[in-house]
Structures are given as structure tokens and as C-alpha cells.
Design an enzyme around this catalytic site. Structure first.
Site, PDB file in Angstrom:
ATOM      1  CG  HIS A   1      -1.674  -1.237   1.449  1.00 50.37           C
ATOM      2  ND1 HIS A   1      -2.886  -1.544   0.880  1.00 50.37           N
ATOM      3  CD2 HIS A   1      -1.316  -2.314   2.188  1.00 50.37           C
ATOM      4  CE1 HIS A   1      -3.269  -2.750   1.273  1.00 50.37           C
ATOM      5  NE2 HIS A   1      -2.325  -3.247   2.066  1.00 50.37           N
TER       6      HIS A   1
ATOM      7  CB  SER B   1      12.126  22.359 -15.727  1.00 50.28           C
ATOM      8  OG  SER B   1      11.357  23.535 -15.784  1.00 50.28           O
TER       9      SER B   1
ATOM     10  CE  LYS C   1      10.768  19.279 -11.502  1.00 51.20           C
ATOM     11  NZ  LYS C   1       9.584  19.741 -12.175  1.00 51.20           N
TER      12      LYS C   1
ATOM     13  CD  GLU D   1       7.710  12.078 -15.783  1.00 47.14           C
ATOM     14  OE1 GLU D   1       6.768  12.818 -16.078  1.00 47.14           O
ATOM     15  OE2 GLU D   1       8.796  12.516 -15.360  1.00 47.14           O
TER      16      GLU D   1
END
Ligand code: ARG
Length: 461
Positions: free
Chosen positions: A155, A276, A282, A289
Site C-alpha cells: 500500500h 525544465s 529540476k 514517464e
């Protein structure tokens, strides 16, 4: 003028021609189409259905077309209906009426069913190789981290301490099954549909065993209608690719989490991360992704194939032309993802101190504390309850099970003695999980050994 123009008194509408054409996406099967035609022409010559000399001329003609396509001196005609028509028309251009004999005892229906099988069989060599390469990469990383402790989760809550090797070998096990699933799918599709004709076979005395052998199939397809009308092999393979992508996607998702400041378990090499346009701090895990995103796309391909087939009466229907873009897209994207994921993983830095720090929090050793009491004779449920009470006490006093004083333990039961601290230490928790397949360094080394054996065996195939 189309090769089938005889029956028609008008030219087909331009829009329909373009709509009908599949050359834009089936041209990639040209080598398989030519290979299939060479086998067919050989068989026609050997069976005396066409003259030996014509069969030889056709074979030579096909070989020259193959060579010219490979070296770029021949270009695909975008107006051709499909790759099969293109090759046949080109052959006739080169040989005159001899070229027109190639399509004897054959239909495009068995031809296309053959070409896709040949193409998928060829392409899967590469995907299989990449899958093994990824497994090997994982095993190599695992080999360096049999002692690296991290939190195991259920979980997404810290559950029990595990080794990093154990965690990532899970993916090697998944990939092993993916590899085997691809082999199964390829094995099942390895029957030759050539000679099925349009649907009902043929009146010529062809030799289906010969073409099947020439093209290295296990045997000819038993039923000619079946040979031309199913695409279950595309669906099965696509399903195997979907599962492979699903595994890559889950691994990607974990890497995305691990890269975040919240986890900081790993760091991607600069060559495999992106920045970024606005936030200078970043470092984004775009590769992972995109893999997660492309998994949805491959699942979509699977749905395309399933939906395309579900209502089709036997035998061939033009709907089936839609199989190619879907299965090709699934193959292209899976291959691309594997190719990018492997070096990204290979260069990823594992931040073991952060993993260990995270494992030291979250009462990850609570099960071991309960097990300690069980080993001293207490029934598990009672031990579970006492440990739960102790955890609550720790939370209230801002302590951990390691720092809770012995008096507090003994206030619950005098089964607790000084050795409890040893029993619940992170290292003990991990080292003692030594059941078969478990997380301890020793158990993981056995698993790793087995995976190496499997890899050596599969790499030989
Ligand atoms: N381009 C077609 C396909 O991909 C080839 C088969 C055409 N057969 C036919 N009877 N129209 O399915």
C-alpha cells in the site's frame, strides 16, 4: 490499372484507392514478402506447375528486387495497393509474362497471412534479445546490492525491510516470464498458411510441406480457412508485449518515485534525465514517464486488434488489414522502450544510505518484534496485539522500537529480555528472512544464481 482490373468497367475512385492502400505501412514487410514468394516459386517449379526455367527466372527477379530495395535503387510506389501487389507488378515489369506466373495457386490472403507471421517471427528475435539484456542488467545491479537494505512496501506504506537486490530481481522474474510468453506465442504462430489460397485451398497439386520447410515453419496450417482468417497470433503476441510493457511501466513508476526528493533512493545519470524550461533546479525522469505513457498506447493496440476481430465472419475480411498498424506500433514502441530503459538503468546511481535511513523508520521491524515473542512461546495473535500497543506507545513518546526502554517492553510481558534489541535490528530482520525466495542476502544469492543459469540457457537459443 490494378492487377485485378479485368472485371471492372471503371477505374476505382481516387479516394477509394488511397483509402484501400496499405503500402504506406506494409512496405516494411518487403523482405518477408519476397522470401515467401521465392519459396512459392521454388515449389511451383519443383511440382511442375510452372516451368523450371520460369521458376528460376522468377527467383532471380525477386532476388534482384530485394537487392534494389535494400540499396535504395528501387523505391516503393505509394500508389500501389499493398506490398504484395507492388512486388508482383515490379516483377512483371522486369520479366514480362513470366512474372505473371508467380501468383499461380496463391492468393493475397494466404500471402499476407504468411508475411505477417514471417515478419513477427523475425522482429521477435530482437525483442527477445533486448529482454534478456534487460534481465542481465538487473541481475548485475542486484549482484552489487545483496546487502543493501531498503524498506519493502505494501500500500506504499513501509512494511518490512528487504534487500534492494530482492526488490529489483522481482522485475527480472517478470521479464523471464515475458520472454517465455513471447517464445510461446512465436512457437504457436510457427505454422505455414501458404497454400491456403483465398480460403479453400487450391486445385493445383502444390506441395505445402515443401514451402513450410523452406520457410522453416513447424508444419503447414491444417485448415485453409483457418490459415487465412485468424489473427489470434497477432493478438497473443500483442498481449505478451502489453504485459512486458506493464512490467516496464511499474518499474518506471518506482524509479520516478525513487528519484523524487521524498525518496531519493536513486539518481539518474544526466544523460538519461531532462531539465525544465523554467525551473532551473529540476532533473526530470522523462524516460520512465514516457515508458509509462507508451504502455497505455500498446494496451490500446491490443484493444484495436481484439475489437477488430470480434465480429468477423470467416474467412478473410478487409478489416484485417488493420492488424498491421496496431501490431507494428506495439513492436516499435516496446523495442524503443527497452532500448532506452536498459542504458538508463545501467547508469542509474543507487543511494544506499538513503535507502537504509528510510528502512530505519516506520516501525518496519514490528513483525519481527511480534515474531520474537512467538519464538518465546506466545501465540501470534497475542504477540501481534502487544507489539501494536508498543508501536502506539512509541509514536506517543516519539521513540522507535529500537530506542524504547526495556522497562516499557517488560511492562507488557516478561518474555521480553535484553536480546529483543538484537532481534529487531534491521540487519537481523533482513538476515533472518532466509526462507526459500526470501529477502536475506543468502536467499537472494540463490535466486540470482538460478537467474544466471536461466540467462545462460536462454542466451544460447
Ligand atoms: N493488404 C491486404 C491486407 O493487408 C492484403 C490482402 C488483401 N486481400 C484481399 N482479398 N483484398 O490484408
Amino acid at each position: 490499372m490494378a492487377l485485378w482490373a479485368g472485371r471492372f468497367s471503371k477505374e476505382v475512385d481516387e479516394t477509394v484507392n488511397a483509402f484501400n492502400s496499405s503500402i504506406a505501412f506494409d512496405a516494411r514487410m518487403y523482405a518477408q514478402d519476397i522470401r515467401g514468394s521465392i519459396a512459392h516459386a521454388t515449389m511451383l517449379g519443383d511440382c511442375g506447375i510452372i516451368d523450371k526455367s520460369e521458376s528460376e527466372a522468377i527467383i532471380q527477379g525477386l532476388e534482384s528486387i530485394l537487392k534494389d530495395l535494400q540499396d535504395g535503387s528501387l523505391e516503393f510506389d505509394p500508389n500501389a495497393e499493398d506490398i504484395h501487389m507492388f512486388v508482383e507488378a515490379e516483377l512483371t515489369k522486369r520479366l514480362g509474362s513470366t512474372g505473371k506466373r508467380l501468383h499461380t495457386a496463391r492468393s493475397r490472403n494466404d500471402q499476407v497471412a504468411l508475411d505477417i507471421r514471417l515478419y513477427l517471427r523475425d522482429e521477435m528475435q530482437n525483442i527477445k534479445k533486448l529482454t534478456l539484456e534487460l534481465m542481465e542488467t538487473i541481475c548485475n545491479i542486484a549482484g552489487q546490492h545483496t546487502e543493501t537494505i531498503m524498506p519493502g512496501y505494501t500500500h506504499l506504506q513501509r512494511a518490512q525491510p528487504i534487500t534492494f537486490a530482492h526488490h529489483i530481481l522481482t522485475y527480472a522474474q517478470m521479464l523471464k516470464r515475458d520472454y517465455e510468453r513471447i517464445c510461446d506465442a512465436v512457437g504457436r504462430m510457427n505454422e505455414c498458411p501458404l497454400g491456403s489460397g483465398a480460403l479453400a485451398g487450391t486445385t493445383y497439386a502444390i506441395n505445402r510441406q515443401q514451402t513450410s520447410d523452406l520457410l522453416a515453419f513447424r508444419q503447414p496450417v491444417e485448415n485453409s480457412l483457418d490459415g487465412v482468417s485468424d489473427r489470434d497470433f497477432c493478438i497473443e503476441l500483442c498481449c505478451a508485449l502489453s504485459l512486458l510493457m506493464t512490467h516496464l511501466s511499474r518499474f518506471s513508476e518506482e524509479i520516478i518515485l525513487w528519484c523524487s526528493w521524498e525518496f531519493k533512493f536513486v539518481e539518474l545519470d544526466d544523460a538519461y534525465a531532462t531539465g525544465s524550461s523554467i525551473m532551473p533546479q529540476k532533473k526530470n525522469p522523462d524516460v520512465t514517464e514516457l515508458i509509462r505513457g507508451k504502455t497505455g498506447r500498446v494496451n490500446g493496440d491490443l484493444m484495436t486488434l481484439l475489437s477488430m476481430m470480434k465480429g468477423l465472419p470467416l474467412a478473410y475480411n478487409k478489416d484485417m488489414q488493420e492488424d498491421k498498424e496496431a501490431i507494428f506500433d506495439a513492436i516499435d514502441n516496446t523495442e524503443l522502450c527497452l532500448k532506452t530503459f536498459i542504458p538508463m538503468l545501467r547508469t542509474m546511481r543507487v543511494l544506499k544510505d538513503n535507502m537504509r535511513k528510510a528502512a530505519a523508520k516506520g516501525f518496519i521491524n514490528a513483525t519481527d518484534c511480534a515474531d520474537y515473542l512467538v519464538k518465546k512461546g506466545m501465540p501470534f495473535r497475542d504477540a501481534y496485539k502487544i507489539t501494536g500497543t508498543l508501536v502506539a506507545e512509541c509514536i506517543e513518546k516519539d521513540l522507535t522500537l529500537e530506542t524504547l526502554p526495556l522497562e516499557d517492553y517488560q511492562a507488557m510481558t516478561d518474555l521480553f529480555t535484553e536480546d529483543v534489541y538484537q532481534a529487531i535490528s534491521l540487519d537481523t530482520c533482513v538476515r533472518e528472512r532466509k526462507s526459500y525466495g526470501a529477502s536475506s542476502p543468502d536467499a537472494v544469492k540463490i535466486q540470482l544464481q538460478h537467474l544466471h543459469e536461466v540467462l545462460t540457457e536462454y542466451q544460447k537459443l
